[in-house]
Design an enzyme around this catalytic site. Structure first.
Site, PDB file in Angstrom:
ATOM      1  N   CYS A 119      -8.537  -5.519  -2.590  1.00  0.00           N
ATOM      2  CA  CYS A 119      -7.855  -4.704  -1.586  1.00  0.00           C
ATOM      3  C   CYS A 119      -8.261  -3.235  -1.607  1.00  0.00           C
ATOM      4  CB  CYS A 119      -6.351  -4.898  -1.715  1.00  0.00           C
ATOM      5  SG  CYS A 119      -5.868  -6.577  -1.239  1.00  0.00           S
ATOM      6  N   LYS A 121      -7.851   0.264  -2.178  1.00  0.00           N
ATOM      7  CA  LYS A 121      -8.314   1.335  -3.064  1.00  0.00           C
ATOM      8  C   LYS A 121      -9.034   0.789  -4.292  1.00  0.00           C
ATOM      9  CE  LYS A 121      -6.211   3.565  -0.043  1.00  0.00           C
ATOM     10  NZ  LYS A 121      -5.747   2.332   0.596  1.00  0.00           N
ATOM     11  N   CYS A 191      -6.163  -8.775   3.926  1.00  0.00           N
ATOM     12  CA  CYS A 191      -5.687  -9.020   5.294  1.00  0.00           C
ATOM     13  C   CYS A 191      -6.840  -9.192   6.282  1.00  0.00           C
ATOM     14  CB  CYS A 191      -4.756  -7.898   5.723  1.00  0.00           C
ATOM     15  SG  CYS A 191      -3.255  -7.841   4.724  1.00  0.00           S
ATOM     16  N   SER A 468      -4.123   3.550   8.694  1.00  0.00           N
ATOM     17  CA  SER A 468      -4.585   2.257   8.209  1.00  0.00           C
ATOM     18  C   SER A 468      -5.825   1.808   8.957  1.00  0.00           C
ATOM     19  CB  SER A 468      -3.470   1.218   8.401  1.00  0.00           C
ATOM     20  OG  SER A 468      -3.964  -0.090   8.277  1.00  0.00           O
TER      21      SER A 468
END
Length: 551
Positions: A119, A121, A191, A468
């Site tokens: 994911c 970071k 995602c 985002s």
């Protein structure tokens, strides 16, 4: 071997005794010691399956005669951290990830690393660590989530965030939202759209730090585990050849990464992360160079949130190597660079096919002639601001908007939910930058609520924080200098006119210099009572324009 410093000679008998206390035999100790950096935890859906990836990578190391030694890394789920104090810790975690890997590698004299992120970071944090410690290293991520379905259409996490806005505007019921949240995220993995996590995983291939397929093989495919085994085997070849991250991540590799970034329409956060990774290699990544590359690179993909396609579709269309093959037709890439595959990009793309010209457009018929990201400058962003232009409606590319000013994300969300934002407004959210937040919060909630309410084509957002990768609309982030450093964004007042010209790269507060000087003379910066790691971070972190690095 680098690990000789902890295991060779009479003076290292105590060290060997401790390694044996951990269960290692002399045979294992005498082999290359390979760190398996696993960011598994039971909170983040992109990381929930990483135990299996780590086990597969270990088997690959063992096959080629190394000794795998696993240790952990933290990981934050940006979606769960969104829109509360948790988001202040997301970007902060990137530094802790890089620092902790450096500590483990240096303290224990490891010979190489297999880095296992998934994911947002974690990917850049691990790449930063690889550049910093500069021992043989390779990335294999956990893979992308499959898209869901709702009312016969594809859905993903952003569909749920935008569903909240629809409920607020009365176009969706609470029952429908409940059904949507059950179906939007059907598998583990990062995602499903071209959000920050998947954007950065695409970057790993473009930089040459991962085997082809790393970016796009879905998390639930068995091929992902086979890729992890191959990655474990490959680190041993990198060790034997002494191929180091800085050999691969050179200036031309960053040009390639930015070019692929623009073609894909990646998250605007890639600017922040690529700048930070380059910094660790000793390379300065100038924001104006990003515009130069964007201006010459056609946008070939429109994945969610910019379009209806998802990472699984990009996988079916040939993946990142297919995108690079298309870019090579116009000589837009440096093809003779080495990669962790120990083959050049030219060799990797040689036999690549692109079976779907809708998912990956032909180079001579792109979605647009310029790339997915644009750097804006003007008196409101003297050191630059970033927008994902591929996700902006054409009617919002050049506008003059009314400022609605908020000193926190929470206040802005309350106004949006309360129906107090109107077409023609631009929501200005300040004191959310690297120092002022601190932590440069990612703000998906306000952008997705506006989209859900049908306002993303008439309302802009401007912030010294970030947006985002799932954001769509005229969402302009990374405004530098930030409000906490007395940037012009701290001087904006309700009703001010702001010129947004994404086509020409302009972000201008339409207030004369004399009035700005008067406002500056009366400016009192907002102060926050900080403690713990955020207090330390706010004192160390640099501007977003230089990657928000901590030196």
């Amino acid at each position: 071997m680098r690990s000789d410093k902890i295991k060779r000679g009479v003076t290292k008998a105590p060290h060997r005794a401790l390694l044996k206390a951990a269960g290692l035999t002399d045979e294992e100790i005498n082999r290359p010691l390979i760190g398996i950096v696993n960011s598994f935890n039971e909170i983040v859906p992109g990381h929930i399956e990483l135990r299996q990836i780590a086990e597969a990578a270990k088997k690959g190391v063992l096959i080629e005669g190394g000794t795998p030694l696993e240790f952990p890394s933290i990981a934050v789920c940006d979606g769960i951290a969104m829109n509360h104090e948790g988001m202040k810790y997301s970007l902060v975690s990137r530094e802790i990830i890089a620092d902790s890997i450096e500590i483990m590698v240096k303290a224990h004299g490891l010979d190489g690393m297999v880095l296992i992120p998934s994911c947002d970071k974690v990917v850049p944090g691990m790449l930063m660590a690889a550049a910093r410690v500069n021992i043989p290293a390779i990335i294999v991520s956990g893979g992308a989530m499959l898209s869901g379905k709702f009312n016969g259409k594809k859905a993903d996490l952003i569909t749920v965030f935008e569903g909240v806005g629809k409920v607020c505007s009365g176009t969706m019921t609470n029952e429908e939202l409940s059904s949507l949240e059950e179906s939007a995220c059907p598998t583990c993995g990062s995602c499903a759209g071209m959000f920050t996590a998947n954007s950065m995983n695409c970057i790993t291939e473009a930089l040459g730090m991962a085997i082809p397929g790393n970016a796009t093989i879905p998390a639930v495919y068995s091929e992902r585990k086979r890729l992890a085994k191959k990655t474990g085997m490959q680190i041993m070849k990198l060790f034997k050849e002494n191929v180091l991250p800085r050999d691969i991540m050179n200036e031309k590799a960053f040009d390639n990464a930015l070019t692929v970034d623009m073609a894909l329409g990646c998250s605007s956060n890639t600017v922040l992360h690529l700048t930070a990774i380059a910094h660790e290699t000793g390379i300065s990544l100038d924001l104006d160079k990003i515009n130069q590359i964007s201006n010459r690179t056609p946008n070939l993909c429109r994945l969610s949130p910019a379009g209806q396609h998802h990472i699984e579709d990009l996988y079916d269309a040939g993946g990142i190597v297919a995108v690079m093959k298309e870019l090579s037709k116009e000589d837009l890439l440096n093809l003779d660079l080495n990669t962790v595959s120990l083959r050049s990009l030219r060799e990797l793309i040689l036999k690549t096919e692109k079976p779907n010209a809708e998912v990956i457009a032909d180079i001579n018929n792109p979605y647009s002639n310029t790339g997915g990201i644009r750097i804006l400058r003007g008196n409101l962003a003297e050191d630059g601001a970033v927008v994902k232009q591929s996700a902006v409606d054409k009617d919002m590319m050049q506008v003059i908007a009314r400022a609605r000013v908020f000193d926190s994300e929470e206040d802005a969300v309350e106004a949006i939910a309360g129906g107090k934002i109107y077409p023609g407004d631009t929501v200005v959210i300040r004191y959310e930058g690297p120092k002022g937040g601190p932590g440069m919060k990612e703000m998906l909630t306000p952008t997705s609520m506006l989209a859900g309410m049908g306002l993303d084509k008439s309302v802009a957002l401007i912030t010294d924080g970030r947006f985002s990768g799932g954001t769509r609309g005229a969402a302009i982030g990374h405004v530098s200098p930030e409000a906490a450093e007395a940037g012009t964004i701290a001087l904006v007042q309700n009703g001010d006119s702001i010129k947004i010209d994404i086509i020409n790269g302009i972000l201008q507060l339409m207030v004369d210099e004399e009035e700005l000087m008067r406002r500056r003379s009366k400016l009192k910066l907002k102060q926050k009572n900080l403690s713990g790691y955020l207090k330390k971070y706010s004192k160390l972190v640099s501007s977003a324009s230089t990657g928000a690095v901590c030196d």
